[in-house]
Design a protein around this motif. Structure first.
Motif, PDB file in Angstrom:
ATOM      1  N   ARG A   1      20.192  12.299  53.108  1.00 39.58           N
ATOM      2  CA  ARG A   1      19.869  13.712  52.944  1.00 39.58           C
ATOM      3  C   ARG A   1      19.547  14.324  54.301  1.00 39.58           C
ATOM      4  N   PRO A   2      19.925  15.587  54.493  1.00 40.90           N
ATOM      5  CA  PRO A   2      19.534  16.238  55.750  1.00 40.90           C
ATOM      6  C   PRO A   2      18.029  16.472  55.776  1.00 40.90           C
ATOM      7  N   ARG A   3      17.493  16.526  56.957  1.00 41.97           N
ATOM      8  CA  ARG A   3      16.051  16.752  57.089  1.00 41.97           C
ATOM      9  C   ARG A   3      15.705  18.164  56.668  1.00 41.97           C
ATOM     10  N   VAL A   4      14.524  18.311  56.107  1.00 43.88           N
ATOM     11  CA  VAL A   4      14.040  19.624  55.698  1.00 43.88           C
ATOM     12  C   VAL A   4      13.657  20.386  56.963  1.00 43.88           C
ATOM     13  N   PRO A   5      14.149  21.605  57.111  1.00 42.72           N
ATOM     14  CA  PRO A   5      13.797  22.354  58.327  1.00 42.72           C
ATOM     15  C   PRO A   5      12.325  22.756  58.320  1.00 42.72           C
ATOM     16  N   GLY A   6      11.769  22.885  59.492  1.00 40.49           N
ATOM     17  CA  GLY A   6      10.382  23.326  59.603  1.00 40.49           C
ATOM     18  C   GLY A   6       9.498  22.251  60.208  1.00 40.49           C
ATOM     19  N   GLU A   7       8.230  22.549  60.250  1.00 36.42           N
ATOM     20  CA  GLU A   7       7.242  21.661  60.844  1.00 36.42           C
ATOM     21  C   GLU A   7       6.207  21.288  59.793  1.00 36.42           C
TER      22      GLU A   7
END
Length: 70
Positions: free
Chosen positions: A57-63
């Motif tokens: 799965r692609p990484r979830v954007p954000g911090e």
């Protein structure tokens, strides 16, 4: 099922020993590899447009939010 594959060249020496060793284990089967050549060859015409993809799965954007030490 676990297959214990014995090369045909070593079968006279190893097959009986391994078959006896694993005789009591129903999950292990001792077989002799009798293949003469590889089933896959470079000239079979298939797989020329093969695409290697990352299926993760692609990484979830954000911090991550800052942790509040207690």
């Amino acid at each position: 099922m676990i297959y214990c594959v014995v090369p045909e060249e070593l079968a006279p020496e190893l097959y009986d020993k391994l078959a006896g060793y694993y005789a009591d284990d129903p999950n292990v089967k001792v077989i002799i590899d009798r293949r003469k050549s590889e089933r896959r060859s470079d000239g079979d015409g298939g797989g020329q447009r093969r695409e290697v993809r990352d299926r993760r799965r692609p990484r979830v954007p954000g911090e991550f939010p800052p942790l509040d030490p207690e």
